[in-house]
Scaffold this motif. Structure first.
Motif, PDB file in Angstrom:
ATOM      1  N   ARG A 219       0.849  -1.189   0.000  1.00 26.09           N
ATOM      2  CA  ARG A 219       0.000   0.000   0.000  1.00 26.09           C
ATOM      3  C   ARG A 219       0.884   1.237   0.000  1.00 26.09           C
ATOM      4  NH1 ARG A 219      -3.215  -3.576   3.045  1.00 26.09           N
ATOM      5  NH2 ARG A 219      -5.104  -4.051   1.828  1.00 26.09           N
ATOM      6  N   ILE A 220       0.441   2.251  -0.736  1.00 26.47           N
ATOM      7  CA  ILE A 220       1.218   3.482  -0.900  1.00 26.47           C
ATOM      8  C   ILE A 220       0.437   4.663  -0.355  1.00 26.47           C
ATOM      9  CG2 ILE A 220       2.164   5.087  -2.623  1.00 26.47           C
ATOM     10  CD1 ILE A 220       2.650   2.609  -4.410  1.00 26.47           C
ATOM     11  N   LEU A 221       1.133   5.524   0.380  1.00 25.50           N
ATOM     12  CA  LEU A 221       0.562   6.778   0.860  1.00 25.50           C
ATOM     13  C   LEU A 221       1.442   7.913   0.362  1.00 25.50           C
ATOM     14  CD1 LEU A 221       0.544   4.547   3.429  1.00 25.50           C
ATOM     15  CD2 LEU A 221      -0.903   6.326   4.401  1.00 25.50           C
ATOM     16  N   ASN A 222       0.849   8.882  -0.334  1.00 31.61           N
ATOM     17  CA  ASN A 222       1.636  10.023  -0.821  1.00 31.61           C
ATOM     18  C   ASN A 222       1.048  11.341  -0.333  1.00 31.61           C
ATOM     19  OD1 ASN A 222       3.440  11.692  -2.082  1.00 31.61           O
ATOM     20  ND2 ASN A 222       2.543  11.488  -4.114  1.00 31.61           N
ATOM     21  N   PRO A 223       1.559  11.849   0.807  1.00 31.01           N
ATOM     22  CA  PRO A 223       1.224  13.199   1.241  1.00 31.01           C
ATOM     23  C   PRO A 223       2.341  14.193   0.934  1.00 31.01           C
ATOM     24  CG  PRO A 223       2.107  12.002   3.088  1.00 31.01           C
ATOM     25  CD  PRO A 223       2.252  11.096   1.878  1.00 31.01           C
ATOM     26  N   GLY A 224       3.328  13.752   0.117  1.00 29.48           N
ATOM     27  CA  GLY A 224       4.497  14.583  -0.143  1.00 29.48           C
ATOM     28  C   GLY A 224       4.308  15.521  -1.311  1.00 29.48           C
ATOM     29  N   ARG A 225       4.563  15.028  -2.525  1.00 30.65           N
ATOM     30  CA  ARG A 225       4.426  15.832  -3.729  1.00 30.65           C
ATOM     31  C   ARG A 225       3.918  14.934  -4.862  1.00 30.65           C
ATOM     32  NH1 ARG A 225       4.315  19.418  -0.854  1.00 30.65           N
ATOM     33  NH2 ARG A 225       5.631  21.273  -0.689  1.00 30.65           N
ATOM     34  N   GLY A 226       3.020  15.461  -5.698  1.00 29.37           N
ATOM     35  CA  GLY A 226       2.448  14.681  -6.778  1.00 29.37           C
ATOM     36  C   GLY A 226       3.467  14.118  -7.755  1.00 29.37           C
ATOM     37  N   PRO A 227       4.462  14.910  -8.198  1.00 32.95           N
ATOM     38  CA  PRO A 227       5.409  14.407  -9.205  1.00 32.95           C
ATOM     39  C   PRO A 227       6.341  13.301  -8.705  1.00 32.95           C
ATOM     40  CG  PRO A 227       5.276  16.796  -9.318  1.00 32.95           C
ATOM     41  CD  PRO A 227       4.550  16.385  -8.064  1.00 32.95           C
ATOM     42  N   LEU A 228       6.262  12.922  -7.431  1.00 32.90           N
ATOM     43  CA  LEU A 228       7.071  11.809  -6.950  1.00 32.90           C
ATOM     44  C   LEU A 228       6.647  10.493  -7.600  1.00 32.90           C
ATOM     45  CD1 LEU A 228       7.159  12.605  -3.118  1.00 32.90           C
ATOM     46  CD2 LEU A 228       8.902  13.151  -4.827  1.00 32.90           C
ATOM     47  N   ILE A 229       5.417  10.454  -8.142  1.00 32.30           N
ATOM     48  CA  ILE A 229       4.857   9.222  -8.696  1.00 32.30           C
ATOM     49  C   ILE A 229       4.620   9.363 -10.195  1.00 32.30           C
ATOM     50  CG2 ILE A 229       2.839   7.703  -8.672  1.00 32.30           C
ATOM     51  CD1 ILE A 229       2.455   8.300  -5.753  1.00 32.30           C
ATOM     52  N   ASP A 230       5.039   8.361 -10.948  1.00 27.98           N
ATOM     53  CA  ASP A 230       4.648   8.224 -12.347  1.00 27.98           C
ATOM     54  C   ASP A 230       3.222   7.668 -12.334  1.00 27.98           C
ATOM     55  OD1 ASP A 230       4.080   7.179 -14.877  1.00 27.98           O
ATOM     56  OD2 ASP A 230       6.156   6.632 -15.269  1.00 27.98           O
ATOM     57  N   ASP A 231       2.251   8.510 -12.622  1.00 24.65           N
ATOM     58  CA  ASP A 231       0.848   8.124 -12.467  1.00 24.65           C
ATOM     59  C   ASP A 231       0.467   6.930 -13.333  1.00 24.65           C
ATOM     60  OD1 ASP A 231       0.229  10.158 -10.606  1.00 24.65           O
ATOM     61  OD2 ASP A 231       0.040  11.616 -12.219  1.00 24.65           O
ATOM     62  N   GLU A 232       0.921   6.904 -14.562  1.00 24.37           N
ATOM     63  CA  GLU A 232       0.579   5.787 -15.448  1.00 24.37           C
ATOM     64  C   GLU A 232       1.152   4.476 -14.924  1.00 24.37           C
ATOM     65  OE1 GLU A 232      -1.539   5.861 -17.924  1.00 24.37           O
ATOM     66  OE2 GLU A 232      -1.875   7.976 -17.433  1.00 24.37           O
TER      67      GLU A 232
END
Length: 310
Positions: A219-232
């Motif tokens: 499971r992933i939680l990202n409260p940092g910054r959106g561009p940290l993740i490749d959305d596709e």
């Protein structure tokens, strides 16, 4: 001592910050003129947020520092017109808010709360979760926010690993660093928390290759910054079940567009950038302390390394 302070942030915040800054500087023994409109060549300090409209710092020839109200400085760190020291916002109110969001959602995953809330089918199926000591949590990013969240989780007896670009030593947390450390950290992360800054080096930290390192069902939680993740790449990993679920608070485009796949995905929880927010009362204390330090000839707190971008 007397200083002129320009407040450059959303106009709606001015009535909130004005009395806090005036009182805080007066208590520090500093006579200050604080306003939203001052002659640029008379400004000593700029209290700044990117949504205040100020882009060109060239006219501020007397300025000693820019004091950001935001923890993230990616929208200003690369501004070539800014030549004076830049301090980012690190305050206990923002840190506490982030810690509460992270701990709350980690516990939600750990205890299986989603299943209990959404499935009420009359079937009695006791399936207790493991203890926290049997659950591995990884926090990517060990700045002020990452350290606080990691230590709070460690205090609940989770098996916590933290990763950072450079070596760190955080009590109660197994600390890894560098490219090899990242691979090890991801390979054992049942629950992964992203609290890295947004820089050219951290963009797409989670991509097809790094997502593949996670244990199946992570499971992933990202409260940092959106561009940290490749959305596709994340959507593909969710569709295969390699990633079990993602709770996302930040996105490349905000507000998140209504037609974005994250909204309708059954294994994604969207929260609208609420993990933490600058609290005016505590943020004003940090601003006033930094002005006091500067006027006393002491180094500013939370200085940004412009080369690194944070």
């Amino acid at each position: 001592m007397s200083v002129n302070v320009l407040f450059s942030a959303r106009p709606a915040l001015w009535p909130v910050y004005e009395p806090l800054l005036n009182t805080g500087l007066a208590d520090a023994g500093i006579k200050a003129t604080i306003a939203t409109d001052l002659p640029p060549d008379q400004v000593d300090y700029i209290v700044y947020a990117p949504n205040g409209g100020l882009l060109d710092f060239t006219p501020f020839t007397r300025a000693k520092a820019v004091l950001s109200l935001w923890a993230g400085v990616e929208k200003i760190a690369s501004n070539d017109t800014l030549t004076v020291p830049l301090a980012r916002m690190v305050d206990h109110g923002l840190t506490q808010g982030m810690t509460e969001w992270v701990v709350g959602h980690v516990l939600r995953y750990h205890l299986g709360m989603d299943q209990h809330i959404t499935v009420q089918d009359g079937v009695w199926a006791p399936d207790p979760p493991p203890l926290a000591t049997q659950r591995s949590v990884c926090v990517l990013g060990l700045g002020a926010l990452g350290q606080a969240a990691a230590q709070a989780l460690a205090a609940l007896n989770f098996n916590v690993t933290g990763w950072s670009r450079l070596a760190k030593d955080v009590s109660g947390v197994t600390c890894l660093h560098g490219p090899d450390g990242l691979r090890v950290a991801l390979s054992q992360a049942e629950l992964l928390v992203l609290l890295l800054p947004e820089t050219a080096a951290t963009e797409n930290t989670l991509n097809a290759d790094t997502l593949a390192l996670l244990p199946k069902g992570a499971r992933i939680l990202n409260p940092g910054r959106g561009p940290l993740i490749d959305d596709e790449a994340l959507l593909r990993a969710l569709s295969t079940g390699h990633v079990g679920h993602a709770t996302l608070d930040v996105f490349r485009t905000e507000p998140l567009p209504p037609d974005h796949p994250y909204w309708a995905h059954p294994n994604v929880t969207v929260t609208p950038h609420i993990a933490s927010e600058t609290r005016p009362d505590t943020a004003a204390q940090v601003i006033c302390e930094n002005i006091q330090r500067s006027e006393a000839g002491r180094p500013l707190l939370h200085l940004v390394d412009r080369a690194l971008g944070y």
